[in-house]
Design an enzyme around this catalytic site. Structure first.
Site, mmCIF file in Angstrom:
data_model
loop_
_atom_site.group_PDB
_atom_site.id
_atom_site.type_symbol
_atom_site.label_atom_id
_atom_site.label_comp_id
_atom_site.label_asym_id
_atom_site.label_seq_id
_atom_site.Cartn_x
_atom_site.Cartn_y
_atom_site.Cartn_z
ATOM 1 N N ASP A 1 -5.194 -3.707 -18.189
ATOM 2 C CA ASP A 1 -4.085 -2.762 -18.402
ATOM 3 C C ASP A 1 -4.190 -1.993 -19.712
ATOM 4 O O ASP A 1 -3.166 -1.659 -20.330
ATOM 5 C CB ASP A 1 -2.726 -3.484 -18.294
ATOM 6 C CG ASP A 1 -2.520 -4.096 -16.921
ATOM 7 O OD1 ASP A 1 -3.068 -3.560 -15.944
ATOM 8 O OD2 ASP A 1 -1.829 -5.123 -16.824
ATOM 9 N N HIS B 1 0.011 1.068 -13.219
ATOM 10 C CA HIS B 1 0.619 -0.174 -13.674
ATOM 11 C C HIS B 1 2.124 0.054 -13.823
ATOM 12 O O HIS B 1 2.537 1.074 -14.385
ATOM 13 C CB HIS B 1 0.001 -0.592 -15.011
ATOM 14 C CG HIS B 1 0.567 -1.868 -15.540
ATOM 15 N ND1 HIS B 1 0.238 -3.102 -15.018
ATOM 16 C CD2 HIS B 1 1.475 -2.096 -16.525
ATOM 17 C CE1 HIS B 1 0.921 -4.037 -15.658
ATOM 18 N NE2 HIS B 1 1.669 -3.459 -16.576
ATOM 19 N N GLU C 1 6.378 6.309 -8.993
ATOM 20 C CA GLU C 1 4.928 6.090 -8.836
ATOM 21 C C GLU C 1 4.375 6.964 -7.716
ATOM 22 O O GLU C 1 3.300 7.552 -7.832
ATOM 23 C CB GLU C 1 4.643 4.612 -8.521
ATOM 24 C CG GLU C 1 4.947 3.669 -9.665
ATOM 25 C CD GLU C 1 4.553 2.226 -9.339
ATOM 26 O OE1 GLU C 1 3.513 2.000 -8.700
ATOM 27 O OE2 GLU C 1 5.307 1.306 -9.727
ATOM 28 N N ILE D 1 -8.113 -9.300 -11.244
ATOM 29 C CA ILE D 1 -8.728 -9.011 -12.535
ATOM 30 C C ILE D 1 -10.189 -8.683 -12.269
ATOM 31 O O ILE D 1 -10.874 -9.417 -11.557
ATOM 32 C CB ILE D 1 -8.578 -10.215 -13.486
ATOM 33 C CG1 ILE D 1 -7.098 -10.372 -13.858
ATOM 34 C CG2 ILE D 1 -9.445 -10.038 -14.727
ATOM 35 C CD1 ILE D 1 -6.790 -11.605 -14.663
ATOM 36 N N GLY E 1 0.791 -1.229 0.000
ATOM 37 C CA GLY E 1 0.000 0.000 0.000
ATOM 38 C C GLY E 1 0.820 1.274 0.000
ATOM 39 O O GLY E 1 0.348 2.321 0.463
ATOM 40 N N SER E 2 2.031 1.215 -0.565
ATOM 41 C CA SER E 2 2.841 2.437 -0.527
ATOM 42 C C SER E 2 2.282 3.525 -1.442
ATOM 43 O O SER E 2 2.386 4.714 -1.122
ATOM 44 C CB SER E 2 4.305 2.131 -0.877
ATOM 45 O OG SER E 2 4.440 1.735 -2.219
ATOM 46 N N ASN E 3 1.659 3.152 -2.542
ATOM 47 C CA ASN E 3 1.008 4.169 -3.380
ATOM 48 C C ASN E 3 -0.194 4.774 -2.659
ATOM 49 O O ASN E 3 -0.430 5.981 -2.735
ATOM 50 C CB ASN E 3 0.583 3.574 -4.725
ATOM 51 C CG ASN E 3 1.721 3.552 -5.727
ATOM 52 O OD1 ASN E 3 2.190 4.602 -6.168
ATOM 53 N ND2 ASN E 3 2.195 2.367 -6.072
HETATM 54 C C1 GAR Z 1 3.100 -0.969 -7.604
HETATM 55 O O1 GAR Z 1 4.354 -1.030 -8.228
HETATM 56 C C2 GAR Z 1 2.001 -0.940 -8.650
HETATM 57 O O2 GAR Z 1 2.352 -0.246 -9.830
HETATM 58 C C3 GAR Z 1 1.843 -2.407 -8.943
HETATM 59 O O3 GAR Z 1 1.979 -3.054 -7.710
HETATM 60 C C4 GAR Z 1 2.810 -2.266 -6.845
HETATM 61 C C5 GAR Z 1 2.034 -2.019 -5.575
HETATM 62 O O4 GAR Z 1 2.835 -1.432 -4.619
HETATM 63 N N1 GAR Z 1 0.584 -2.684 -9.539
HETATM 64 C C6 GAR Z 1 0.363 -3.702 -10.370
HETATM 65 O O5 GAR Z 1 1.213 -4.504 -10.661
HETATM 66 C C7 GAR Z 1 -1.055 -3.776 -10.900
HETATM 67 N N2 GAR Z 1 -1.150 -4.747 -11.940
HETATM 68 P P1 GAR Z 1 2.179 -0.732 -3.350
HETATM 69 O O6 GAR Z 1 1.192 -1.724 -2.750
HETATM 70 O O7 GAR Z 1 3.336 -0.491 -2.426
HETATM 71 O O8 GAR Z 1 1.507 0.537 -3.797
#
Ligand code: GAR
Length: 197
Positions: free
Chosen positions: A153, A117, A182, A100, A16-18
């Protein structure tokens, strides 16, 4: 805070860093005052998702809805929609949500559903994007914020961030370089969308 009427619901599956970057941006850039927007809830398909712990500590409502308890994608997505719709979201933000989605779900949130993505779409849809970019000899990699359509995607590209692929990069090293970008790009893209809604 009666002027805060644009709810954001963020869906996660892991760290969940985003999501954390978006929550932090909302606070630092005063989205409530400036845009009438707030992160109303964080929902995960995994109860063990690390991001849920952090979100709860921030005072955000969290929901865990275990997809493995459902017999079909449609059944899970239907229950997910019920949970999401309690918050009447202006925007549903997928942030590392590794599911999905059914066409019915995508259609229900048409115009309100975005994803990030970890590749420069339309290259490398799907999984293992960084490993595949390295194996193909790409000189650049990155991430894409896009609207979600029923095709995985795909959908209108809203923003992209580009990083170099450096000699000796492993998938992990490259993923970390992309992830840093990101965290800058996604909150900016969400803010832009909120300003338009
Ligand atoms: C991120 O790199 C995101 O772009 C990717 O998963 C990671 C989640 O990181 N998403 C996908 O691959 C979607 N198909 P996070 O949980 O630390 O945000």
């Amino acid at each position: 805070m009666s002027g805060v009427n644009k709810n954001i619901v963020i869906l996660i599956s892991g760290s969940g860093s985003n999501m954390a970057a978006i929550v932090s941006a909302a606070r630092q850039r005063r989205w409530a005052d400036r845009l009438g927007a707030r992160v109303a809830a964080v929902i995960s398909n995994k109860a063990s998702a690390q991001g849920l712990v952090w979100a709860r500590e921030q005072g955000i409502e969290v929901v865990a809805l275990d997809h493995s308890r459902f017999g079909s994608r449609e059944a899970f997505d239907g229950a997910l929609m019920v949970d999401i719709d309690r918050f009447e979201p202006a925007l549903v933000v997928l942030a590392g949500f590794m599911r999905i989605l059914t066409p019915g779900f995508v259609q229900h949130y048409e115009g309100r559903l975005v994803n990030i993505h970890p590749s420069l779409l339309p290259a490398f849809t799907g999984l293992k994007t960084h490993q595949r970019a390295i194996e193909m000899g790409c000189r650049f990699a990155g991430a894409t914020v896009h609207r979600v359509t029923a095709e995985l995607d795909h959908g209108e590209i809203l923003d992209q961030a580009v990083v170099p692929v450096l000699p000796g990069d492993t998938a992990e090293v490259l993923a970390a370089r992309v992830l840093t970008q990101e965290h800058l790009m996604y909150p900016r893209a969400v803010e832009k969308l909120l300003a338009r809604t």
